[in-house]
Design an enzyme around this catalytic site. Structure first.
Site, PDB file in Angstrom:
ATOM      1  CB  ALA A  33       5.852   0.568   8.145  1.00 22.86           C
ATOM      2  N   GLY A  37      -3.760  -0.663   6.874  1.00 25.64           N
ATOM      3  CA  GLY A  37      -4.184  -0.316   5.626  1.00 25.64           C
ATOM      4  C   GLY A  37      -3.927   0.016   4.418  1.00 25.64           C
ATOM      5  CG  HIS A  38       0.318   0.094   3.269  1.00 22.84           C
ATOM      6  ND1 HIS A  38       0.890   0.058   5.102  1.00 22.84           N
ATOM      7  CD2 HIS A  38       0.734   1.060   2.510  1.00 22.84           C
ATOM      8  CE1 HIS A  38       2.050   1.001   4.585  1.00 22.84           C
ATOM      9  NE2 HIS A  38       1.311   1.462   3.958  1.00 22.84           N
ATOM     10  CD  GLN A  62       6.958  10.234   0.123  1.00 17.46           C
ATOM     11  OE1 GLN A  62       7.019   9.768  -1.231  1.00 17.46           O
ATOM     12  NE2 GLN A  62       5.889  10.773   0.986  1.00 17.46           N
ATOM     13  CE  LYS A 153      -2.835   8.098   8.059  1.00 18.36           C
ATOM     14  NZ  LYS A 153      -1.634   8.327   7.924  1.00 18.36           N
TER      15      LYS A 153
HETATM   16  P1  AMP Z   1       2.043   5.250   2.444  1.00 21.10           P
HETATM   17  O1  AMP Z   1       3.190   4.247   2.648  1.00 21.10           O
HETATM   18  O2  AMP Z   1       2.243   5.896   4.067  1.00 21.10           O
HETATM   19  O3  AMP Z   1       3.020   5.963   1.475  1.00 21.10           O
HETATM   20  O4  AMP Z   1       1.118   5.217   2.183  1.00 21.10           O
HETATM   21  C1  AMP Z   1       0.855   4.227   0.845  1.00 21.10           C
HETATM   22  C2  AMP Z   1      -0.798   4.339   0.594  1.00 21.10           C
HETATM   23  O5  AMP Z   1      -1.861   3.295   1.712  1.00 21.10           O
HETATM   24  C3  AMP Z   1      -0.873   5.462   0.298  1.00 21.10           C
HETATM   25  O6  AMP Z   1      -2.468   5.807  -1.024  1.00 21.10           O
HETATM   26  C4  AMP Z   1      -1.640   6.183   1.725  1.00 21.10           C
HETATM   27  O7  AMP Z   1      -2.802   6.445   1.696  1.00 21.10           O
HETATM   28  C5  AMP Z   1      -2.349   4.274   1.931  1.00 21.10           C
HETATM   29  N1  AMP Z   1      -2.365   4.232   3.506  1.00 21.10           N
HETATM   30  C6  AMP Z   1      -2.194   4.449   4.599  1.00 21.10           C
HETATM   31  N2  AMP Z   1      -2.555   4.536   5.866  1.00 21.10           N
HETATM   32  C7  AMP Z   1      -3.696   3.886   5.169  1.00 21.10           C
HETATM   33  C8  AMP Z   1      -4.871   3.934   5.981  1.00 21.10           C
HETATM   34  N3  AMP Z   1      -5.282   3.544   7.364  1.00 21.10           N
HETATM   35  N4  AMP Z   1      -6.335   2.880   5.255  1.00 21.10           N
HETATM   36  C9  AMP Z   1      -6.538   3.415   3.977  1.00 21.10           C
HETATM   37  N5  AMP Z   1      -5.160   3.937   3.376  1.00 21.10           N
HETATM   38  C10 AMP Z   1      -4.017   4.196   3.865  1.00 21.10           C
END
Ligand code: AMP
Length: 282
Positions: A33, A37-38, A62, A153
């Site tokens: 998704a 940020g990603h 998790q 984040k």
């Molecule tokens: P997730 O898909 O939520 O597990 O996130 C994957 C990676 O993207 C993790 O290292 C998160 O910290 C990073 N991430 C998610 N949201 C953000 C954001 N808004 N800004 C920077 N990194 C992000």
């Protein structure tokens, strides 16, 4: 189009091949998704590396029993388009291993990091960091990148993975990247799409509250009363449950009772059924 690899057996030979050809390989693990940020992590990876592996795997280990595993957004086709639209998609590999291969029926191993995992997100979600540390170890062994990129984040997660890499002498640099926010300050998150219109309008208050608290702490106001006032402000604004709102050392994550350089305010709070995270350096 990025190359898609969906088999555990194929990812290391691919990564090894790139490295044998002299490429520096970066890795961005995600649950998909994808949002900006990603993508900011992928961009940072391209600053430091020649080729970037982005993994998408919604890791069941998790999630707690009553959490959002089933409704977590799974949007592989859209995610592929987003990666294709970045500069140099030919230098991206999308790694999306299957659940059956990641956790076959007889799977029995888990990895634990103690201490750092116990407070904040780890307190209310007891299996959360165990699940993350286990899947991150597996993914790092599968890809064997030079550098792995995590967002601030999920600040506690970043510090735990850095600890893991150090303790296990993993031959990888763990790099933290700044939080990407919407224009109104809300930290981007795959879970923001759960918010109703009304909740979405309230959500930026989380970041605004942290900024105000940070000003107070920097100006010498008492930390405990600032935390209490912050909790009250969030509750009054419509956050229904404040999981934690803490002021902690940015490295050790130990609680701080007075202003210290590199201290951080960290929050986990529910708006309706959606759990939002944010943090800022004070
Ligand atoms: P997730 O898909 O939520 O597990 O996130 C994957 C990676 O993207 C993790 O290292 C998160 O910290 C990073 N991430 C998610 N949201 C953000 C954001 N808004 N800004 C920077 N990194 C992000």
């Amino acid at each position: 189009m990025p190359k898609l690899i969906d088999s555990v057996a194929d990812i290391y030979p691919h990564s090894r091949g790139l490295q044998d050809a002299g490429k520096r390989v970066g890795f961005v693990p995600t649950m998909g998704a994808l949002h900006d940020g990603h993508l900011s992590l992928v961009r940072e990876a391209f600053e430091q590396c020649d080729h970037v592996v982005v993994s998408i795997f919604v890791n069941p280990k998790q999630f707690g029993a009553d959490e959002d595993l089933d409704r977590y957004p799974r949007t592989l086709a859209d995610d592929t388009i987003k990666l294709s639209n970045l500069p140099h998609p030919e230098r991206i590999t999308l790694y999306a291993p299957t659940l059956e291969e990641m956790y076959p029926k007889n799977y029995a191993t888990s990895i634990q990091v103690s201490g750092l995992t116990e407070a904040m997100c780890g307190k209310s979600r007891p299996n959360f960091f165990g699940g993350i540390v286990t899947v991150v170890t597996k993914l790092l062994l599968q890809v064997q990148p030079h550098v792995v990129f995590f967002g601030e984040k999920d600040y506690q997660q970043l510090k735990i993975v850095q600890r893991l890499a150090k303790d296990l002498n993993l031959p990888v640099d763990v790099v933290g990247c700044p939080i990407r926010r919407e224009d109104d300050g809300l930290a981007m998150s795959s879970r923001n799409q759960y918010l109703t219109t009304q909740e979405r309008a309230l959500a930026p208050i989380l970041n605004q509250t942290l900024i105000e608290m940070s000003d107070h702490i920097r100006n010498g106001m008492d930390v405990l009363s600032t935390l209490e006032a912050g909790r009250d402000a969030l509750t009054l604004s419509g956050f229904n449950e404040i999981d934690y709102l803490d002021y902690r050392d940015g490295e050790s994550l130990a609680s701080l009772s007075h202003y210290r350089p590199h201290g951080r305010l960290l929050v986990g709070a529910y708006l309706g059924k959606t759990r939002l995270l944010d943090n800022i350096e004070v």
